[in-house]
Design a protein around this motif. Structure first.
Motif, PDB file in Angstrom:
ATOM      1  N   VAL A  40       0.837  -1.197   0.000  1.00  0.00           N
ATOM      2  CA  VAL A  40       0.000   0.000   0.000  1.00  0.00           C
ATOM      3  C   VAL A  40       0.875   1.250   0.000  1.00  0.00           C
ATOM      4  CG1 VAL A  40      -1.914  -1.176   1.182  1.00  0.00           C
ATOM      5  CG2 VAL A  40      -0.182   0.000   2.546  1.00  0.00           C
ATOM      6  N   GLY A  41       0.230   2.403   0.042  1.00  0.00           N
ATOM      7  CA  GLY A  41       0.921   3.686   0.206  1.00  0.00           C
ATOM      8  C   GLY A  41       1.941   3.970  -0.878  1.00  0.00           C
ATOM      9  N   ASP A 126      -8.420   2.946  -4.877  1.00  0.00           N
ATOM     10  CA  ASP A 126      -8.179   3.168  -3.446  1.00  0.00           C
ATOM     11  C   ASP A 126      -6.839   3.859  -3.208  1.00  0.00           C
ATOM     12  OD1 ASP A 126     -10.635   2.124  -2.449  1.00  0.00           O
ATOM     13  OD2 ASP A 126      -9.896   0.108  -2.851  1.00  0.00           O
ATOM     14  N   ASP A 130      -6.345   7.427  -1.375  1.00  0.00           N
ATOM     15  CA  ASP A 130      -5.314   7.608  -0.347  1.00  0.00           C
ATOM     16  C   ASP A 130      -4.479   8.855  -0.626  1.00  0.00           C
ATOM     17  OD1 ASP A 130      -3.558   6.593   1.886  1.00  0.00           O
ATOM     18  OD2 ASP A 130      -2.116   6.472   0.238  1.00  0.00           O
ATOM     19  N   ARG A 131      -4.065   9.020  -1.870  1.00  0.00           N
ATOM     20  CA  ARG A 131      -3.260  10.189  -2.236  1.00  0.00           C
ATOM     21  C   ARG A 131      -4.080  11.470  -2.137  1.00  0.00           C
ATOM     22  NH1 ARG A 131       1.703   8.598  -1.290  1.00  0.00           N
ATOM     23  NH2 ARG A 131       0.501   7.128  -0.098  1.00  0.00           N
ATOM     24  N   ASP A 143       1.361  14.628  -3.093  1.00  0.00           N
ATOM     25  CA  ASP A 143       0.303  13.627  -3.194  1.00  0.00           C
ATOM     26  C   ASP A 143      -0.772  14.044  -4.202  1.00  0.00           C
ATOM     27  OD1 ASP A 143       0.989  11.390  -1.394  1.00  0.00           O
ATOM     28  OD2 ASP A 143       1.061  12.980   0.106  1.00  0.00           O
ATOM     29  N   GLU A 170     -15.331  10.307   1.162  1.00  0.00           N
ATOM     30  CA  GLU A 170     -14.134  10.704   1.910  1.00  0.00           C
ATOM     31  C   GLU A 170     -13.905  12.215   1.944  1.00  0.00           C
ATOM     32  OE1 GLU A 170     -12.310   8.749   3.712  1.00  0.00           O
ATOM     33  OE2 GLU A 170     -13.031   6.797   3.038  1.00  0.00           O
TER      34      GLU A 170
END
Length: 190
Positions: A40-41, A126, A130-131, A143, A170
């Motif tokens: 992830v990330g 996803d 996240d970014r 990001d 979100e």
């Protein structure tokens, strides 16, 4: 096991090292009957951008105790706080969570040619969310840019309906809309 770990150490670049490590850990987790780790990330971003973005560490979603047992028993890692560090391999690993912040059904797998083993990555949509969260709530321009890069690179593969719904949930829809408007000149439609 030592042969595989030596292969990681001899990797030509950071992307290859990340893939070889992910492949090795996936194999070891499967041997123990545990769910394979999901990258992830920034680490996932590094893979999706073919190494153009470099993270510097490896972020995984996996059962932490299994990861800990495998890494520490290899003799190559030590635990320091929430991190696992290997000076020998030049790796810095974090398991920020055991549960994926995203849809498990969107996880992608890729086969690592050198090992024949798969590694698993957070889904594109996803990762973009996240970014965008970091972009909007942490005011991280890097990001914002990375979300834009992923959207442009994988435009035809992205499930736009899911992405828009998730962005609205979100609180990052406006930023998503501005990125897509740059390219298309119109609002994304769910």
């Amino acid at each position: 096991m030592d042969k595989e770990l030596r292969r990681i150490k001899q990797a030509k670049n950071e992307l290859q090292k990340l893939l070889l490590f992910g492949s090795w850990l996936t194999k070891e987790m499967k041997k123990k009957g545990a769910k394979p780790p999901i990258i992830v990330g920034g680490s996932a971003l590094e893979i999706y951008t073919f190494g153009h973005y470099t993270s510097g560490d490896i972020d995984l979603v996996a059962p932490r105790e299994w990861v800990k047992e495998i890494l520490l028993s290899s003799g190559y890692f030590r635990e320091e706080g929430r991190y696992f560090i290997s000076e020998k391999l030049g790796l810095f690993v974090e398991v920020p969570d055991e549960h994926l912040a995203g849809d498990i059904n969107r996880v992608r797998s890729i086969k690592v040619p050198e090992t024949g083993e798969e590694v698993f990555l957070i889904g594109l949509e996803d990762l973009i969310i996240d970014r965008l969260l970091a972009c909007v709530f942490w005011k991280s321009e890097e990001d914002c840019l990375m979300a834009e890069v992923i959207i442009r690179k994988y435009r035809k593969e992205i499930d736009l309906k899911y992405l828009v719904e998730k962005a609205k949930e979100e609180g990052v829809y406006e930023r998503l809309e501005s990125i897509i408007n740059k390219d298309e000149g119109e609002s994304p439609q769910p």
